[in-house]
Design a protein around this motif. Structure first.
Motif, PDB file in Angstrom:
ATOM      1  N   UNK A 192    -132.229 -70.369  32.698  1.00 38.64           N
ATOM      2  CA  UNK A 192    -132.625 -71.652  32.120  1.00 38.64           C
ATOM      3  C   UNK A 192    -133.097 -71.454  30.681  1.00 38.64           C
ATOM      4  N   UNK A 193    -133.763 -70.347  30.409  1.00 41.12           N
ATOM      5  CA  UNK A 193    -134.178 -70.039  29.043  1.00 41.12           C
ATOM      6  C   UNK A 193    -132.985 -69.820  28.130  1.00 41.12           C
ATOM      7  N   UNK A 194    -131.959 -69.149  28.649  1.00 43.59           N
ATOM      8  CA  UNK A 194    -130.736 -68.968  27.864  1.00 43.59           C
ATOM      9  C   UNK A 194    -130.055 -70.304  27.615  1.00 43.59           C
ATOM     10  N   UNK A 195    -130.117 -71.204  28.588  1.00 43.93           N
ATOM     11  CA  UNK A 195    -129.522 -72.528  28.411  1.00 43.93           C
ATOM     12  C   UNK A 195    -130.240 -73.300  27.313  1.00 43.93           C
ATOM     13  N   UNK A 196    -131.556 -73.160  27.228  1.00 46.31           N
ATOM     14  CA  UNK A 196    -132.316 -73.826  26.168  1.00 46.31           C
ATOM     15  C   UNK A 196    -131.908 -73.279  24.806  1.00 46.31           C
ATOM     16  N   UNK A 197    -131.761 -71.968  24.704  1.00 44.96           N
ATOM     17  CA  UNK A 197    -131.376 -71.366  23.426  1.00 44.96           C
ATOM     18  C   UNK A 197    -129.978 -71.783  23.000  1.00 44.96           C
ATOM     19  N   UNK A 198    -129.079 -71.911  23.961  1.00 43.85           N
ATOM     20  CA  UNK A 198    -127.696 -72.246  23.623  1.00 43.85           C
ATOM     21  C   UNK A 198    -127.502 -73.744  23.439  1.00 43.85           C
ATOM     22  N   UNK A 199    -128.043 -74.553  24.359  1.00 45.02           N
ATOM     23  CA  UNK A 199    -127.728 -75.975  24.343  1.00 45.02           C
ATOM     24  C   UNK A 199    -128.865 -76.907  24.011  1.00 45.02           C
ATOM     25  N   UNK A 200    -130.045 -76.394  23.807  1.00 48.97           N
ATOM     26  CA  UNK A 200    -131.175 -77.252  23.477  1.00 48.97           C
ATOM     27  C   UNK A 200    -131.946 -77.708  24.704  1.00 48.97           C
ATOM     28  N   UNK A 201    -132.804 -78.697  24.498  1.00 51.21           N
ATOM     29  CA  UNK A 201    -133.698 -79.117  25.576  1.00 51.21           C
ATOM     30  C   UNK A 201    -132.949 -79.792  26.723  1.00 51.21           C
ATOM     31  N   UNK A 202    -131.875 -80.518  26.433  1.00 53.55           N
ATOM     32  CA  UNK A 202    -131.088 -81.147  27.495  1.00 53.55           C
ATOM     33  C   UNK A 202    -130.498 -80.122  28.439  1.00 53.55           C
ATOM     34  N   UNK A 203    -129.980 -79.049  27.891  1.00 53.52           N
ATOM     35  CA  UNK A 203    -129.439 -77.976  28.719  1.00 53.52           C
ATOM     36  C   UNK A 203    -130.548 -77.280  29.494  1.00 53.52           C
ATOM     37  N   UNK A 204    -131.730 -77.196  28.899  1.00 54.50           N
ATOM     38  CA  UNK A 204    -132.862 -76.599  29.609  1.00 54.50           C
ATOM     39  C   UNK A 204    -133.291 -77.428  30.794  1.00 54.50           C
ATOM     40  N   UNK A 205    -133.281 -78.747  30.629  1.00 50.67           N
ATOM     41  CA  UNK A 205    -133.626 -79.625  31.744  1.00 50.67           C
ATOM     42  C   UNK A 205    -132.584 -79.499  32.855  1.00 50.67           C
ATOM     43  N   UNK A 206    -131.322 -79.483  32.485  1.00 53.05           N
ATOM     44  CA  UNK A 206    -130.265 -79.286  33.479  1.00 53.05           C
ATOM     45  C   UNK A 206    -130.383 -77.942  34.169  1.00 53.05           C
ATOM     46  N   UNK A 207    -130.683 -76.905  33.419  1.00 55.05           N
ATOM     47  CA  UNK A 207    -130.850 -75.574  34.000  1.00 55.05           C
ATOM     48  C   UNK A 207    -132.044 -75.487  34.928  1.00 55.05           C
ATOM     49  N   UNK A 208    -133.137 -76.123  34.550  1.00 54.00           N
ATOM     50  CA  UNK A 208    -134.323 -76.117  35.411  1.00 54.00           C
ATOM     51  C   UNK A 208    -134.050 -76.864  36.714  1.00 54.00           C
ATOM     52  N   UNK A 209    -133.324 -77.977  36.632  1.00 52.33           N
ATOM     53  CA  UNK A 209    -132.962 -78.691  37.854  1.00 52.33           C
ATOM     54  C   UNK A 209    -132.033 -77.860  38.736  1.00 52.33           C
ATOM     55  N   UNK A 210    -131.158 -77.085  38.124  1.00 51.96           N
ATOM     56  CA  UNK A 210    -130.275 -76.213  38.898  1.00 51.96           C
ATOM     57  C   UNK A 210    -131.073 -75.148  39.643  1.00 51.96           C
ATOM     58  N   UNK A 211    -132.069 -74.587  38.996  1.00 52.77           N
ATOM     59  CA  UNK A 211    -132.919 -73.583  39.654  1.00 52.77           C
ATOM     60  C   UNK A 211    -133.665 -74.209  40.822  1.00 52.77           C
TER      61      UNK A 211
END
Length: 97
Positions: free
Chosen positions: A3-22
């Motif tokens: 999820x941290x890598x998703x934030x670095x690559x795609x921003x906060x929206x990707x981080x929210x999506x990644x956190x929901x996936x976890x």
């Protein structure tokens, strides 16, 4: 970490999506883990429940992102969810052995 890598690559929206996936993956594994040695109908119902949790979480994420575009970008959120969930699905087979 994913999820941290998703934030670095795609921003906060990707981080929210990644956190929901976890969260979805953790709930699905918690549902399936007790039924690993259960009879096949019980195992399959738990497995299907886990898939339902993942699909429901993705659906909720997409609906929220589509209706609140000013707060959550649809594409980064979806890619963040799938980008985190897919590696977690591959590691699930090793974790559940």
């Amino acid at each position: 970490m994913l999820a941290g890598a998703a934030v670095l690559i795609g921003g906060s929206g990707a981080g929210i999506g990644g956190a929901l996936a976890v969260i979805a993956q953790t709930a699905a594994v918690a549902l399936l883990r007790p039924a690993m040695t259960a009879p096949q109908p019980v195992f399959m119902s738990r497995w299907l429940g886990g898939m339902g949790i993942r699909a429901l979480t993705l659906g909720i994420l997409l609906v929220v992102a589509a209706t609140h575009r000013d707060r959550l970008a649809l594409l980064p959120a979806a890619f963040g969810y799938l980008g985190v969930l897919l590696p977690l699905l591959f590691t699930e087979t090793r974790f559940l052995r």
